[in-house]
Design a protein around this motif. Structure first.
Motif, mmCIF file in Angstrom:
data_model
loop_
_atom_site.group_PDB
_atom_site.id
_atom_site.type_symbol
_atom_site.label_atom_id
_atom_site.label_comp_id
_atom_site.label_asym_id
_atom_site.label_seq_id
_atom_site.Cartn_x
_atom_site.Cartn_y
_atom_site.Cartn_z
ATOM 1 N N PRO A 29 17.673 47.235 29.397
ATOM 2 C CA PRO A 29 19.060 47.771 29.407
ATOM 3 C C PRO A 29 20.077 46.899 28.416
ATOM 4 N N VAL A 30 19.641 45.714 28.235
ATOM 5 C CA VAL A 30 20.650 45.112 27.392
ATOM 6 C C VAL A 30 20.570 45.474 25.952
ATOM 7 N N VAL A 31 19.374 45.766 25.527
ATOM 8 C CA VAL A 31 18.961 46.209 23.989
ATOM 9 C C VAL A 31 19.445 47.764 24.003
ATOM 10 N N ALA A 32 19.369 48.371 25.131
ATOM 11 C CA ALA A 32 19.586 49.795 25.082
ATOM 12 C C ALA A 32 21.171 49.997 24.896
ATOM 13 N N GLY A 33 22.143 48.954 25.448
ATOM 14 C CA GLY A 33 23.432 48.788 25.457
ATOM 15 C C GLY A 33 23.746 48.582 24.024
ATOM 16 N N VAL A 34 22.957 47.715 23.260
ATOM 17 C CA VAL A 34 23.299 47.492 21.853
ATOM 18 C C VAL A 34 23.216 48.687 21.232
ATOM 19 N N LEU A 35 22.183 49.396 21.221
ATOM 20 C CA LEU A 35 21.810 50.756 20.543
ATOM 21 C C LEU A 35 22.892 51.882 20.928
ATOM 22 N N ALA A 36 23.361 51.725 22.033
ATOM 23 C CA ALA A 36 24.300 52.911 22.349
ATOM 24 C C ALA A 36 25.428 52.667 21.403
ATOM 25 N N ARG A 37 25.757 51.534 20.943
ATOM 26 C CA ARG A 37 26.906 51.110 20.126
ATOM 27 C C ARG A 37 26.515 51.124 18.529
ATOM 28 N N VAL A 38 25.238 50.919 18.284
ATOM 29 C CA VAL A 38 25.067 50.743 16.762
ATOM 30 C C VAL A 38 24.315 51.847 16.269
ATOM 31 N N THR A 39 23.969 52.848 17.089
ATOM 32 C CA THR A 39 23.639 54.288 16.616
ATOM 33 C C THR A 39 24.437 55.339 17.110
ATOM 34 N N GLU A 98 16.145 48.456 12.170
ATOM 35 C CA GLU A 98 15.287 49.435 11.992
ATOM 36 C C GLU A 98 15.582 50.715 12.906
ATOM 37 N N TRP A 99 15.991 50.389 14.221
ATOM 38 C CA TRP A 99 16.475 51.345 15.011
ATOM 39 C C TRP A 99 17.673 52.319 14.578
ATOM 40 N N GLN A 100 18.532 51.506 13.622
ATOM 41 C CA GLN A 100 19.584 52.102 12.985
ATOM 42 C C GLN A 100 19.061 53.068 11.984
ATOM 43 N N VAL A 101 18.148 52.635 11.270
ATOM 44 C CA VAL A 101 17.614 53.479 10.177
ATOM 45 C C VAL A 101 16.872 54.750 10.618
ATOM 46 N N ALA A 102 16.215 54.657 11.963
ATOM 47 C CA ALA A 102 15.773 55.842 12.536
ATOM 48 C C ALA A 102 16.880 56.858 12.750
ATOM 49 N N ASP A 103 17.829 56.114 13.440
ATOM 50 C CA ASP A 103 19.135 56.839 13.802
ATOM 51 C C ASP A 103 19.506 57.935 12.650
ATOM 52 N N GLU A 104 19.845 57.010 11.304
ATOM 53 C CA GLU A 104 20.262 57.620 10.168
ATOM 54 C C GLU A 104 19.519 58.765 9.660
#
Lengths: 265, 392
Positions: B75-85, B47-53
């Motif tokens: 920070p762990v989840v933010a690190g994931v989002l850093a790479r998938v958005t 869902e965060w990826q969709v928001a990014d798109e």
């Protein structure tokens, strides 16, 4: 919003390093007892202090942060409390003081005694905490900050009706005093929880006759802990009052006072 | 206006609330089915990826020992989002700094996420809600002082580049502070701090940090933002731009008003499941003793408890209509939602960041995605016409 009327430099008594505290003085005798309370409301100790005052001049301060005593910003540890009262003892010139620590106050009393027994001739600890006897998985002191107040009433008193009961119908002043006492307890005892990890290694320094008194129905710190504590203090005697809870001096004031008077003879 | 999609990443499959005292601190984690939890994480990330798109930004937060939020390490989840958005800015709101024992570690984590995202990180700091002190064993006394000492140490760690400095403060000690790597953004990522009371914005304004507030409604938010603006005026600073202000609300835009309201009703799970035992809602020292005493004496039961981040105590008993009227929820068709936000924007004197609680509880993936897309495609452009599009 209603608050408590704290003492100041005029209305309070100076104990040490400019710290002015709420305090009561009872009795006029040559023997002096310094009573260090726990987190109970000051009024709860009246019967006990009056019983003790039949044979002692009794001085009962309220610790900084508790009740109506202000807490200076620098005063954040039990060590600080110990030095405040040791300073008062030094300035009093007294040399034969019976030091009585009630629950949390017993921790303060032990911190004083390991530092200096020069002015202390007897030590009495009532349902005291402050040392860690067991291992990491042993919770020796009930987590009072994670316990509902109704359950605390049952754990603090053998007769739960002595507790605050439903706080919505309790006296406002009582709830304020309780809230302030609990905040001070969190300041001094949150972590490590209700103990000083170093204290157990200093207990050999307690060089005066010591009496450990425990409520047989203490639901906060068990009598087994009390016996363990007594074993760590050279020559200490253990006495159990079967019908009392954690605040033994509140529930059995005469019995606790008599044990102290007998010790002092 | 910048828009930030946010979910508390709940684990909503819970037993009957009558069977437990508190959704926080004591609800055993045996309730969790690990397979289900992993599946939930897959969709929340998606869902965060969709928001990014869709051109929205993303926001994560952190809570502990609670089914309301499975993000126990932001920070762990933010690190994931850093790479998938790819385009979204990533806001952590926030790091509960008064509950963390090592601020230098936080400085390192943030610098690393900033690098991983090539400078897309916004760093929020929060004191932490009161239920967290038991969950993190954090002393509830003097937490605000501890938070500010941590923030000072962290920001100094980001901005010192000539070798180690010494820190021996009241709460934290670290003799050789020299973080590697350092942040991508220079001199530092934008800093946000959350606030509830106007009294606490003075220091935030003095540092030129961004201020965010959660579910404070029309009046609470206006007072808070005005406090910030007043402080800038008092200290001779230029009037702060909209980018300094963030507001978090429950938001759902549907094809029709009714579809939007239906989505919003599902978001209310966030308000209605926060059952917290009183001993965890009122830890001693977290609030002045007389405020705590009044709370303990109050008849308000702890179940369900209002979110601690809101200054409005009776949110949980309000109808959807009332929550919309108060500016806690923005919901309806895209046009309706844009109108609600525009009114709010005008009432509070402008703000540049809308933090969108766009998923909660049992709202499924498809419905969440529809809400995100509709907001991005129909609400944001309408709002951009009436508010200045600010760059975060």
């Amino acid at each position: 919003m209603q608050t408590l009327d704290l003492v100041d430099a005029h209305s309070g008594v100076e104990f040490g390093n400019g710290v002015h505290l709420e305090a009561r003085f009872d009795g006029t005798h040559s023997r002096v007892a310094l009573v260090l309370p726990g987190a109970e409301r000051a009024r709860e100790n009246t019967a006990f202090v009056e019983a003790l005052a039949k044979e002692f001049s009794v001085v009962t301060p309220t610790h900084p942060g508790f009740g109506r005593s202000p807490r200076p910003d620098w005063c954040t540890s039990v060590d600080d409390l110990a030095y405040i009262y040791l300073d008062w003892l030094d300035r009093s010139g007294l040399t034969d003081v019976t030091l009585v620590g009630l629950q949390f106050g017993g921790w303060v009393a032990m911190e004083m005694a390991v530092r200096s027994c020069a002015r202390i001739s007897r030590l009495v600890l009532v349902d005291t905490l402050g040392v860690k006897l067991g291992g990491p998985l042993d919770r020796e002191v009930v987590d009072v900050f994670a316990t509902p107040h109704a359950e605390l009433d049952r754990r603090l008193y053998a007769d739960a009706s002595l507790g605050m009961g439903d706080l919505a119908s309790a006296r406002v002043e009582d709830v304020l005093e309780m809230a302030r006492n609990e905040e001070a307890l969190a300041m001094y005892g949150w972590e490590p929880y209700m103990h000083n990890p170093r204290l157990i290694h200093w207990m050999w320094r307690i060089a005066v006759p010591t009496l450990v008194i425990w409520g047989g129905r203490d639901g906060i710190v068990t009598p087994e802990y009390g016996r363990g504590l007594a074993r760590r203090i050279p020559g200490a005697r253990f006495e159990q009052i079967d019908q009392a809870g954690h605040r033994a001096q509140v529930e059995c004031p005469e019995e606790v006072a008599k044990l102290i008077c007998d010790l002092a003879l | 206006m910048e828009y930030w999609h946010f979910s508390e990443t709940a684990y909503p499959y819970l037993p009957d609330p009558e069977s437990y005292d508190s959704i926080r601190v004591t609800l055993p984690n045996g309730v969790i089915d690990p397979e289900r939890a992993a599946g939930l994480w897959d969709r929340y990330i998606r869902e965060w990826q969709v928001a990014d798109e869709c051109g929205l930004n993303v926001m994560v937060n952190e809570h502990h020992s609670t089914a309301t939020c499975m993000n126990s390490a932001a920070p762990v989840v933010a690190g994931v989002l850093a790479r998938v958005t790819t385009r979204a800015r990533i806001l952590i709101l926030g790091n509960p700094v008064a509950n963390r024992v090592d601020p230098v570690r936080i400085a390192e984590e943030m610098a690393l996420v900033d690098l991983l995202s090539h400078g897309r990180l916004d760093v929020g700091f929060v004191r932490g809600v009161q239920y967290e002190v038991a969950a993190t064993n954090s002393r509830p006394v003097r937490m605000t002082e501890r938070m500010w000492e941590a923030i000072e140490l962290i920001t100094r760690a980001w901005s010192t580049h000539d070798g180690p400095f010494n820190w021996e403060g009241e709460f934290f000690h670290h003799r050789q502070v020299n973080i590697w790597p350092r942040p991508y953004q220079q001199p530092s990522p934008p800093v946000w701090i959350s606030a509830v009371n106007p009294g606490s914005v003075t220091r935030i304004a003095d540092h030129d940090y961004r201020v965010a507030t959660f579910l404070a409604g029309f009046e609470g938010t206006r007072a808070l933002f005005q406090g910030y603006r007043d402080r800038c005026a008092e200290t001779g600073k230029r009037p702060p731009g909209d980018e300094k202000f963030g507001y978090a609300a429950l938001v759902y835009a549907g094809k029709t008003d009714e579809e939007g309201f239906e989505g919003a009703r599902k978001l209310l799970w966030y308000l209605h499941t926060n059952k917290v035992a009183k001993q965890f809602a009122y830890p001693p020292g977290y609030m002045p003793y007389f405020v705590r005493a009044a709370g303990l004496r109050g008849q308000r039961s702890s179940a369900p408890g209002a979110p601690a981040s809101s200054p409005i105590p009776d949110l949980t008993s309000m109808s959807l209509d009332e929550l919309i009227a108060r500016g806690i929820v923005f919901a309806g068709s895209a046009k309706t939602v844009a109108g609600q936000i525009e009114r709010f924007y005008n009432h509070v004197g402008g703000f540049g960041n809308l933090l969108i609680m766009g998923q909660a509880g049992h709202m499924g993936h498809d419905e969440t995605v529809r809400g995100i897309r509709r907001f991005a495609e129909d609400v944001a452009p309408a709002l951009d016409r009436v508010t200045d599009r600010v760059t975060a």
